[in-house]
Enzyme design. Structure first.
Site, PDB file in Angstrom:
ATOM      1  N   HIS A 189       0.812  -1.219   0.000  1.00  0.00           N
ATOM      2  CA  HIS A 189       0.000   0.000   0.000  1.00  0.00           C
ATOM      3  C   HIS A 189       0.845   1.269   0.000  1.00  0.00           C
ATOM      4  O   HIS A 189       0.349   2.338  -0.318  1.00  0.00           O
ATOM      5  CB  HIS A 189      -0.992   0.002   1.173  1.00  0.00           C
ATOM      6  CG  HIS A 189      -0.388   0.198   2.522  1.00  0.00           C
ATOM      7  ND1 HIS A 189      -0.202  -0.838   3.417  1.00  0.00           N
ATOM      8  CD2 HIS A 189       0.056   1.309   3.158  1.00  0.00           C
ATOM      9  CE1 HIS A 189       0.314  -0.372   4.534  1.00  0.00           C
ATOM     10  NE2 HIS A 189       0.489   0.934   4.403  1.00  0.00           N
ATOM     11  N   ASP A 216       0.273  -7.697   1.390  1.00  0.00           N
ATOM     12  CA  ASP A 216       0.596  -6.279   1.571  1.00  0.00           C
ATOM     13  C   ASP A 216       2.110  -6.064   1.587  1.00  0.00           C
ATOM     14  O   ASP A 216       2.643  -5.325   2.404  1.00  0.00           O
ATOM     15  CB  ASP A 216      -0.031  -5.710   2.846  1.00  0.00           C
ATOM     16  CG  ASP A 216      -0.015  -4.175   2.857  1.00  0.00           C
ATOM     17  OD1 ASP A 216       0.157  -3.579   1.779  1.00  0.00           O
ATOM     18  OD2 ASP A 216      -0.160  -3.595   3.953  1.00  0.00           O
ATOM     19  N   SER A 262       4.504   2.823   7.864  1.00  0.00           N
ATOM     20  CA  SER A 262       4.288   1.613   7.057  1.00  0.00           C
ATOM     21  C   SER A 262       5.516   1.253   6.235  1.00  0.00           C
ATOM     22  O   SER A 262       6.112   2.108   5.572  1.00  0.00           O
ATOM     23  CB  SER A 262       3.114   1.827   6.099  1.00  0.00           C
ATOM     24  OG  SER A 262       1.940   1.300   6.607  1.00  0.00           O
TER      25      SER A 262
END
Length: 293
Positions: free
Chosen positions: A84, A114, A217
């Site tokens: 992402h 992911d 992230s």
């Protein structure tokens, strides 16, 4: 109980569900440098030795700009991050801990996990991180998180492993709303930043109370031996129609054994395909996660 959560790269949102089913990770290691004996067991020692292996990733998409983090795994510039973080990127710029900048291309993506692999252009002599064994971590172990929340490169926080094998549900890809629209969270996974529908994936995560915020992230969750044990990917955030997401002591990371097991596939393009739309100039654009927070 379903929890509202924010994916911590660029402020995208996700839903988190807690389950106690256990899983074991597998995979081969990647060469890297652990911390020196004199620094062993200290947050300062971990930060000093691992920070050069953690980078900031800035992306340009059709819907805005985004920021996340990544982990250097080879001296010539292979970097693993969250899918992402780079989803829909037309341009990727990577900033090292010393401020040096590189352009990067996507090598492979795996939206179901992911995960994504990118490669720096013209890089050499980088310091790879040491990828540990997430099967060995225990609840209560001390950990250090390193990433770039809100473009603050090389931010270091610390905490403990709060729980293991938490099931985290996240959208594979979504459109980011503008900052003034806030985060339209709702419980039960029915609404996030945009309409995710059923296009979600899940993984068993490491839960930590180390402070994580949008931009962490793809960064590093590190044990006190300087080994990567996880990749911060999501945070819990209270349901709110106007407030922005931030750390409340409930962060979630993809176990490093999941990453190691997926690397051979990512190096071949991954199930998500090779990302040939990202380059150092202008190129094809696609929906990304938009403006970072």
């Amino acid at each position: 109980m379903a929890l509202a959560a924010a994916v911590v790269g660029g402020g995208t949102a996700a839903a988190v569900q807690q389950m106690l089913n256990k899983t074991n990770g597998t995979g081969t290691g990647v060469n890297g440098s652990t911390i020196s004996q004199s620094s062993n067991g200290t947050v300062a020692g971990v930060a000093e030795n691992v920070s050069p292996s953690v980078v900031r990733i800035d992306t340009s998409t059709s819907s805005g700009q985004g920021t996340g983090s990544g982990i250097v795994i080879t001296a010539d510039g292979e970097i693993v991050t969250n899918n992402h973080v780079i989803d829909g990127a037309a341009k990727i710029q990577v900033t090292m801990s010393d401020g040096k900048k590189y352009s990067a291309k996507i090598v492979g993506t795996d939206p179901d996990k992911d995960l994504a692999l990118i490669k720096l252009e013209g890089a050499s002599g980088l310091k790879p991180a040491s990828l540990g064994n997430s099967d060995n971590i225990k609840v209560g172990d001390e950990v250090v998180a390193i990433g770039s929340p809100d473009r603050l490169t090389g931010t270091v926080t610390s905490g403990i492993v709060s729980a293991l094998n938490r099931e985290v549900n996240v959208p594979k890809s979504e459109k980011q709303q503008s900052p003034q629209d806030g985060f339209p969270f709702s419980y039960g996974g029915k609404q996030f930043n945009g309409n995710t529908g059923t296009d979600t994936t899940s993984y068993k995560a490491i839960q930590t109370d180390a402070s994580l915020n949008p931009g962490n992230s793809g960064g590093a969750l590190v044990n006190m031996n300087g080994e990567i044990v996880g990749m911060p990917s999501a945070i819990y955030s209270p349901s709110s129609g106007s407030g922005s997401a931030g750390s409340v002591g409930l962060g979630f990371a993809i176990p490093v054994n999941t990453i190691k097991a997926d690397l051979p596939s990512l190096r071949k393009g991954g199930p998500g395909g090779a990302g040939n739309n990202a380059d150092s100039g202008t190129g094809n654009t696609a929906n990304g996660f938009g403006t970072s927070f």
